[in-house]
Design a protein around this motif. Structure first.
Motif, PDB file in Angstrom:
ATOM      1  N   LEU A  58       0.821  -1.203   0.000  1.00  0.00           N
ATOM      2  CA  LEU A  58       0.000   0.000   0.000  1.00  0.00           C
ATOM      3  C   LEU A  58       0.859   1.259   0.000  1.00  0.00           C
ATOM      4  O   LEU A  58       0.588   2.218  -0.722  1.00  0.00           O
ATOM      5  CB  LEU A  58      -0.935  -0.009   1.213  1.00  0.00           C
ATOM      6  N   LEU A  59       1.911   1.257   0.824  1.00  0.00           N
ATOM      7  CA  LEU A  59       2.782   2.426   0.875  1.00  0.00           C
ATOM      8  C   LEU A  59       3.586   2.594  -0.414  1.00  0.00           C
ATOM      9  O   LEU A  59       3.858   3.715  -0.844  1.00  0.00           O
ATOM     10  CB  LEU A  59       3.726   2.315   2.080  1.00  0.00           C
ATOM     11  N   ASN A  60       3.955   1.490  -1.042  1.00  0.00           N
ATOM     12  CA  ASN A  60       4.632   1.589  -2.332  1.00  0.00           C
ATOM     13  C   ASN A  60       3.724   2.201  -3.383  1.00  0.00           C
ATOM     14  O   ASN A  60       4.167   2.961  -4.253  1.00  0.00           O
ATOM     15  CB  ASN A  60       5.099   0.201  -2.788  1.00  0.00           C
ATOM     16  N   ALA A  61       2.433   1.869  -3.307  1.00  0.00           N
ATOM     17  CA  ALA A  61       1.478   2.475  -4.230  1.00  0.00           C
ATOM     18  C   ALA A  61       1.330   3.974  -3.972  1.00  0.00           C
ATOM     19  O   ALA A  61       1.136   4.758  -4.903  1.00  0.00           O
ATOM     20  CB  ALA A  61       0.122   1.787  -4.112  1.00  0.00           C
ATOM     21  N   VAL A  62       1.427   4.365  -2.699  1.00  0.00           N
ATOM     22  CA  VAL A  62       1.364   5.794  -2.368  1.00  0.00           C
ATOM     23  C   VAL A  62       2.561   6.529  -2.965  1.00  0.00           C
ATOM     24  O   VAL A  62       2.440   7.648  -3.481  1.00  0.00           O
ATOM     25  CB  VAL A  62       1.306   5.985  -0.838  1.00  0.00           C
ATOM     26  N   LYS A  63       3.727   5.899  -2.922  1.00  0.00           N
ATOM     27  CA  LYS A  63       4.951   6.538  -3.425  1.00  0.00           C
ATOM     28  C   LYS A  63       5.044   6.519  -4.950  1.00  0.00           C
ATOM     29  O   LYS A  63       5.831   7.270  -5.529  1.00  0.00           O
ATOM     30  CB  LYS A  63       6.175   5.833  -2.826  1.00  0.00           C
ATOM     31  N   ASP A  64       4.274   5.661  -5.576  1.00  0.00           N
ATOM     32  CA  ASP A  64       4.344   5.539  -7.027  1.00  0.00           C
ATOM     33  C   ASP A  64       3.775   6.796  -7.687  1.00  0.00           C
ATOM     34  O   ASP A  64       2.607   7.131  -7.495  1.00  0.00           O
ATOM     35  CB  ASP A  64       3.556   4.307  -7.488  1.00  0.00           C
ATOM     36  N   PRO A  65       4.577   7.512  -8.475  1.00  0.00           N
ATOM     37  CA  PRO A  65       4.054   8.738  -9.109  1.00  0.00           C
ATOM     38  C   PRO A  65       2.973   8.467 -10.151  1.00  0.00           C
ATOM     39  O   PRO A  65       2.244   9.382 -10.530  1.00  0.00           O
ATOM     40  CB  PRO A  65       5.313   9.343  -9.763  1.00  0.00           C
ATOM     41  N   ASN A  66       2.860   7.223 -10.616  1.00  0.00           N
ATOM     42  CA  ASN A  66       1.850   6.883 -11.612  1.00  0.00           C
ATOM     43  C   ASN A  66       0.503   6.526 -10.991  1.00  0.00           C
ATOM     44  O   ASN A  66      -0.442   6.221 -11.717  1.00  0.00           O
ATOM     45  CB  ASN A  66       2.332   5.714 -12.474  1.00  0.00           C
ATOM     46  N   THR A  67       0.438   6.516  -9.669  1.00  0.00           N
ATOM     47  CA  THR A  67      -0.811   6.173  -9.000  1.00  0.00           C
ATOM     48  C   THR A  67      -1.852   7.253  -9.248  1.00  0.00           C
ATOM     49  O   THR A  67      -1.608   8.437  -9.003  1.00  0.00           O
ATOM     50  CB  THR A  67      -0.591   5.997  -7.495  1.00  0.00           C
ATOM     51  N   HIS A  68      -3.001   6.827  -9.738  1.00  0.00           N
ATOM     52  CA  HIS A  68      -4.082   7.762 -10.027  1.00  0.00           C
ATOM     53  C   HIS A  68      -4.662   8.319  -8.734  1.00  0.00           C
ATOM     54  O   HIS A  68      -4.578   7.704  -7.672  1.00  0.00           O
ATOM     55  CB  HIS A  68      -5.168   7.055 -10.846  1.00  0.00           C
ATOM     56  N   VAL A  69      -5.264   9.507  -8.842  1.00  0.00           N
ATOM     57  CA  VAL A  69      -5.795  10.188  -7.653  1.00  0.00           C
ATOM     58  C   VAL A  69      -6.858   9.341  -6.961  1.00  0.00           C
ATOM     59  O   VAL A  69      -6.851   9.208  -5.736  1.00  0.00           O
ATOM     60  CB  VAL A  69      -6.378  11.562  -8.052  1.00  0.00           C
ATOM     61  N   GLU A  70      -7.771   8.751  -7.745  1.00  0.00           N
ATOM     62  CA  GLU A  70      -8.832   7.950  -7.136  1.00  0.00           C
ATOM     63  C   GLU A  70      -8.246   6.719  -6.442  1.00  0.00           C
ATOM     64  O   GLU A  70      -8.685   6.349  -5.349  1.00  0.00           O
ATOM     65  CB  GLU A  70      -9.847   7.531  -8.203  1.00  0.00           C
ATOM     66  N   GLN A  71      -7.268   6.084  -7.072  1.00  0.00           N
ATOM     67  CA  GLN A  71      -6.636   4.926  -6.445  1.00  0.00           C
ATOM     68  C   GLN A  71      -5.906   5.343  -5.183  1.00  0.00           C
ATOM     69  O   GLN A  71      -5.967   4.650  -4.156  1.00  0.00           O
ATOM     70  CB  GLN A  71      -5.652   4.280  -7.422  1.00  0.00           C
ATOM     71  N   LEU A  72      -5.214   6.467  -5.223  1.00  0.00           N
ATOM     72  CA  LEU A  72      -4.491   6.949  -4.050  1.00  0.00           C
ATOM     73  C   LEU A  72      -5.440   7.225  -2.896  1.00  0.00           C
ATOM     74  O   LEU A  72      -5.145   6.920  -1.727  1.00  0.00           O
ATOM     75  CB  LEU A  72      -3.726   8.226  -4.434  1.00  0.00           C
ATOM     76  N   GLU A  73      -6.587   7.769  -3.208  1.00  0.00           N
ATOM     77  CA  GLU A  73      -7.585   8.046  -2.167  1.00  0.00           C
ATOM     78  C   GLU A  73      -8.062   6.758  -1.496  1.00  0.00           C
ATOM     79  O   GLU A  73      -8.164   6.689  -0.270  1.00  0.00           O
ATOM     80  CB  GLU A  73      -8.757   8.798  -2.790  1.00  0.00           C
ATOM     81  N   LYS A  74      -8.339   5.728  -2.300  1.00  0.00           N
ATOM     82  CA  LYS A  74      -8.789   4.457  -1.737  1.00  0.00           C
ATOM     83  C   LYS A  74      -7.706   3.830  -0.865  1.00  0.00           C
ATOM     84  O   LYS A  74      -7.986   3.262   0.198  1.00  0.00           O
ATOM     85  CB  LYS A  74      -9.178   3.496  -2.861  1.00  0.00           C
ATOM     86  N   ILE A  75      -6.454   3.913  -1.305  1.00  0.00           N
ATOM     87  CA  ILE A  75      -5.353   3.322  -0.541  1.00  0.00           C
ATOM     88  C   ILE A  75      -5.188   4.023   0.793  1.00  0.00           C
ATOM     89  O   ILE A  75      -4.980   3.380   1.839  1.00  0.00           O
ATOM     90  CB  ILE A  75      -4.060   3.385  -1.370  1.00  0.00           C
ATOM     91  N   ILE A  76      -5.289   5.338   0.795  1.00  0.00           N
ATOM     92  CA  ILE A  76      -5.148   6.085   2.048  1.00  0.00           C
ATOM     93  C   ILE A  76      -6.299   5.768   2.987  1.00  0.00           C
ATOM     94  O   ILE A  76      -6.102   5.638   4.213  1.00  0.00           O
ATOM     95  CB  ILE A  76      -5.062   7.596   1.744  1.00  0.00           C
ATOM     96  N   TYR A  77      -7.501   5.606   2.460  1.00  0.00           N
ATOM     97  CA  TYR A  77      -8.621   5.209   3.297  1.00  0.00           C
ATOM     98  C   TYR A  77      -8.352   3.841   3.931  1.00  0.00           C
ATOM     99  O   TYR A  77      -8.655   3.623   5.122  1.00  0.00           O
ATOM    100  CB  TYR A  77      -9.912   5.160   2.466  1.00  0.00           C
TER     101      TYR A  77
END
Length: 835
Positions: A486-505
């Motif tokens: 999950l944290l790697n996805a947060v650091k990934d610059p290609n992570t879309h905003v909607e995906q980033l929001e779900k991961i943080i939730y």
């Protein structure tokens, strides 16, 4: 008894011409016999008319007996007398003649489109047929409804029938208490035809007949069920109709019909499935369907399952990946492995019901996939209005959950995306969450966060966010190493905003469980898995963890440093700066957990997290101090709630960071103090002011500020704007007399300090009315405290009208007359009032 009518389907079909000619011929023989009998008994005009009808029918019978490919002359001889029968439908004819005419035309209409065209070429025919729906003759009503059923199978004539009032008359006939089963069938099938056109569905929805149609889903007659199911299936094609259908109670009935496996229910199951798939488009109705035990599953095509390869196992395991405990008494014949290592004599080795259902579902779906029968190529083609790439089916939850998890392991990108999103959509209650966990959905979803396809990653993040509502799934995510993914996805610059929001939730829910980041890895090292058969090992692991608290804390810090680095904190801070208020609250919750480590706090200082918190507080001041307090109530409630949650979370994070001197030196303490004091005085929700007061006290203590921002001044403001409103609210809203009493006693201690601002604050927020009420409800301690506070309030004449309006005078008089322990205090208060 008339011959049975042709079988019907959602798109009505007429029988072949030859079979209709035979039926017409049989009817003609009986009709000739009736006419001859009537002609012998009567020489009146009606009798002669029947003789003419007999001759006309003989011509129709002779013409109809020819092949479809016969000469034009033969055809015309069969249809030459259709006009005569149409004329005999007139209201000026004998009722028996009208009955015979409509019966003849009904049977003739079974010949197909050509026969229907020949009948409908006569203007006004449809109106005369509709008028016979009111006939007292049962046969005439049935024949008229049957003729309308055949006529309305053609779109052109269906519109003519509606414009002539056929729908209303059919509705009225169906609702009659004396209607026969045969007529009911014809009426339902006619309504089925009407429901094909979207323009006429609203008439069915807005009539009383809908309740009648839904009731036929419970009828014992199969034909009634089929027709009612077909009508509802067509009505469900229009999303605007879903609300009335659900309110009519169709979902439980359709689910019951779909679960009936009898051969006669084949058409009914098809219509019920089609209706449920359409209703499931709406999230709320989908939830109702899931509550009934069904799950919506995407149709991905049989070709996608060709890539399925069941994983070989040296030892059997549960679907969630946990191994089955090996028997302590293995069989020398190898039966131990054959029986999956389960021992009926050892109670702890028995899997629970959720695991058993998961194993059954996995076995069923893997078997179907291996034999190529899990999905047929023509499945879903009957879903009218659906796109080719957006087809679904409905399955019982045991099979549906297993199939969704199976699809996650396929190679088809589109199929994986649909399955992940369907898992998220179906995660509505604890039962479904547990089912997906036991079916092994967590691990593949976590792995999909690394998938090369962006929509797949977004769908996986959505599913994990919905699943993370369950605390057990949060533990499972940690046990599978999900925090790092999950944290790697947060650091990934290609992570879309909607995906980033779900991961943080998802991260915020994991951390809100009150456990550290490394509990997962420690738990995994101690327990191996969450298998129910290893409960004793799990307990022992917990005991060992408690006995080694110091080393456990060291391991936490080391592992936390490994998983969380500056890049992760920097990305979270960026989201905190740019995100919506609701997302800001979740990011603050995650950062608050990280702030327990000095290294992470240092990283937050380097990422300028303090300035972002300052910006959030400034926004809170803007929302909370717009002119006067009333303006805050004019804001949308959703915005107010989101902003207050973001501010509360930011204040909690600030409070945590104040433990570090380096952070205090990096911020402008005076500005933060000013912002907190302004929000404390604002119209911000009271529940958000608890953390404001605590943070303000800690900031003042740690920063060592003095002068205008002295401690005594802040204490007074906290008392006025947080403590007193909280106590007054407790007196007004609490259902416990004990809580009310403790609140008024604490409030009395504050008021007895002699600060005039405190009494003004009590009066300003409406504290007089609950205080007066406690004179009647409170015990001795609450009564004494209430009298003391009201006496202090009475020192200000401006409070007298409010005290009197609250009804204090009669209560005070009652206390005085009772000569209780506090009657002197009541008398003293009574003397201060202008009464």
């Amino acid at each position: 008894m008339l011959p049975a009518v042709a079988a019907f389907s959602p798109t009505p079909h007429v029988s072949p011409a030859l079979s209709s000619h035979l039926r017409c011929h049989n009817l003609g023989l009986r009709f000739h016999a009736r006419v001859r009998a009537s002609s012998r008994s009567s020489s009146s005009g009606a009798g002669r008319a029947r003789l003419l009808l007999a001759g006309a029918f003989a011509s129709i019978d002779g013409g109809a007996g020819h092949d479809v490919g016969s000469s034009a002359g033969s055809k015309s001889s069969g249809s030459a007398y259709i006009g005569l029968f149409v004329r005999m439908l007139g209201l000026d004819n004998d009722s028996r003649d009208r009955e015979h005419a409509v019966c003849t035309l009904w049977q003739y209409s079974l010949g197909g489109r050509r026969s229907i065209d020949e009948i409908m070429q006569f203007t006004g025919c449809i109106v005369l047929v509709i008028s016979l729906l009111k006939s007292e003759s049962i046969r005439a009503c049935e024949a008229a409804a049957g003729l309308l059923r055949n006529v309305t199978s053609v779109q052109l004539y269906r519109q003519m029938a509606v414009e002539s009032g056929a729908m209303e008359e059919i509705f009225s006939l169906l609702c009659k208490s004396t209607v026969t089963p045969e007529t009911i069938e014809q009426c339902l099938c006619t309504i089925w035809n009407f429901s094909i056109d979207e323009n006429w569905r609203y008439k069915i929805l807005r009539s009383d007949v809908l309740t009648k149609i839904v009731s036929y889903l419970d009828d014992e007659v199969i034909k009634f069920k089929e027709a009612a199911g077909g009508i509802i299936s067509n009505l469900a094609l229009s999303p605007s109709n879903h609300g009335p259908l659900v309110e009519a109670g169709v979902i439980p009935k359709l689910v019951h019909l779909l679960q009936n496996k009898e051969e006669d229910y084949k058409i009914i199951r098809k219509e019920a499935r089609s209706s449920l798939i359409q209703l499931a488009i709406d999230d709320y109705y989908h939830s109702l369907i899931i509550e009934e035990g069904l799950v919506r599953v995407p149709l991905v095509g049989s070709a996608a399952y060709k890539a399925f390869r069941p994983l070989p196992h040296s030892w059997p395991s549960f679907p969630d990946g946990s191994e089955i405990q090996r028997s302590s008494r293995p069989s020398k014949y190898g039966a131990t492995e054959l029986l999956l290592g389960l021992s009926v004599n050892e109670k702890e080795t028995k899997p629970d019901k959720a695991k058993i259902n998961a194993m059954i579902g996995r076995s069923n779906q893997q078997f179907l996939a291996r034999v190529g029968a899990i999905e047929l190529d023509d499945e879903g083609k009957d879903q009218s209005g659906s796109e080719k790439n957006d087809l679904y089916t409905i399955l019982p939850w045991v099979d549906g959950v297993a199939r969704l998890v199976l699809i996650l392991g396929l190679e088809d990108v589109s199929a994986i995306k649909k399955a992940a999103r369907a898992i998220g959509d179906a995660s509505i209650n604890e039962h479904m969450l547990t089912s997906f966990k036991e079916a092994g959905a967590v691990k593949p979803l976590l792995q999909l966060l690394k998938h090369s396809d962006l929509p797949v990653r977004e769908a996986a993040a959505y599913a994990l966010e919905r699943l993370s509502v369950s605390s057990t799934i949060c533990q499972k995510i940690k046990a599978e190493g999900g925090l790092e993914l999950l944290l790697n996805a947060v650091k990934d610059p290609n992570t879309h905003v909607e995906q980033l929001e779900k991961i943080i939730y998802t991260l915020s829910r994991i951390f809100d469980r009150g456990t550290s980041m490394v509990d997962a890895q420690d738990s995994y090292a101690c327990n191996g898995s969450e298998d129910v058969t290893n409960s004793e090992t799990s307990i022992q692991g917990d005991i060992d963890t408690e006995n080694n608290g110091i080393s456990h804390t060291v391991n936490q810090e080391m592992t936390s440093e490994m998983i969380v680095d500056f890049d992760a904190i920097s990305c979270l801070t960026k989201v905190l700066k740019e995100g919506s208020p609701s997302l800001q609250a979740k990011v603050c919750s995650v950062l608050e957990h990280f702030a327990a480590s000095e290294q992470h706090a240092t990283a937050m200082i380097a990422a300028c997290t303090g300035s972002v918190i300052e910006t959030i507080l400034e926004i809170g001041v803007i929302y909370g101090t717009r002119g006067d307090p009333e303006n805050f109530d004019d804001l949308p409630s959703v915005v107010t709630e989101e902003v207050s949650q973001a501010v509360s979370a930011a204040v909690r994070l600030l409070t945590k960071l104040l433990d570090f001197d380096l952070f205090i030196r990096s911020i402008n303490s005076e500005k933060f103090t000013s912002l907190l004091r302004r929000m404390l005085k604002s119209s911000f929700p009271l529940q958000s002011k608890d953390w404001l007061a605590a943070c303000l006290v800690k900031l003042e203590s740690r920063a060592g500020l003095s002068g205008d921002h002295g401690v005594s001044s802040i204490d007074m403001e906290i008392t006025i704007y947080e403590t007193i409103p909280r106590l007054v609210e407790q007196m007004m809203t609490s259902f416990s007399f004990e809580n009310k009493g403790s609140a008024v006693i604490e409030l009395n201690k504050i008021i007895s300090g002699g600060v005039m601002e405190y009494t003004r604050a009590v009066a300003a927020i409406g504290g007089i009315f609950p205080l007066v009420k406690l004179l009647e409800e409170g015990d001795e301690g609450a009564l004494e405290a209430s009298l003391a506070i009201l006496y202090n309030l009475s020192m200000d004449p401006e409070n007298h009208p409010a005290i009197i309006a609250a009804g204090a005078v009669p209560l005070l008089k009652r206390i005085v007359l009772a000569q209780g322990s506090h009657w002197t205090s009541a008398l003293q208060l009574l003397r201060t009032l202008p009464v």
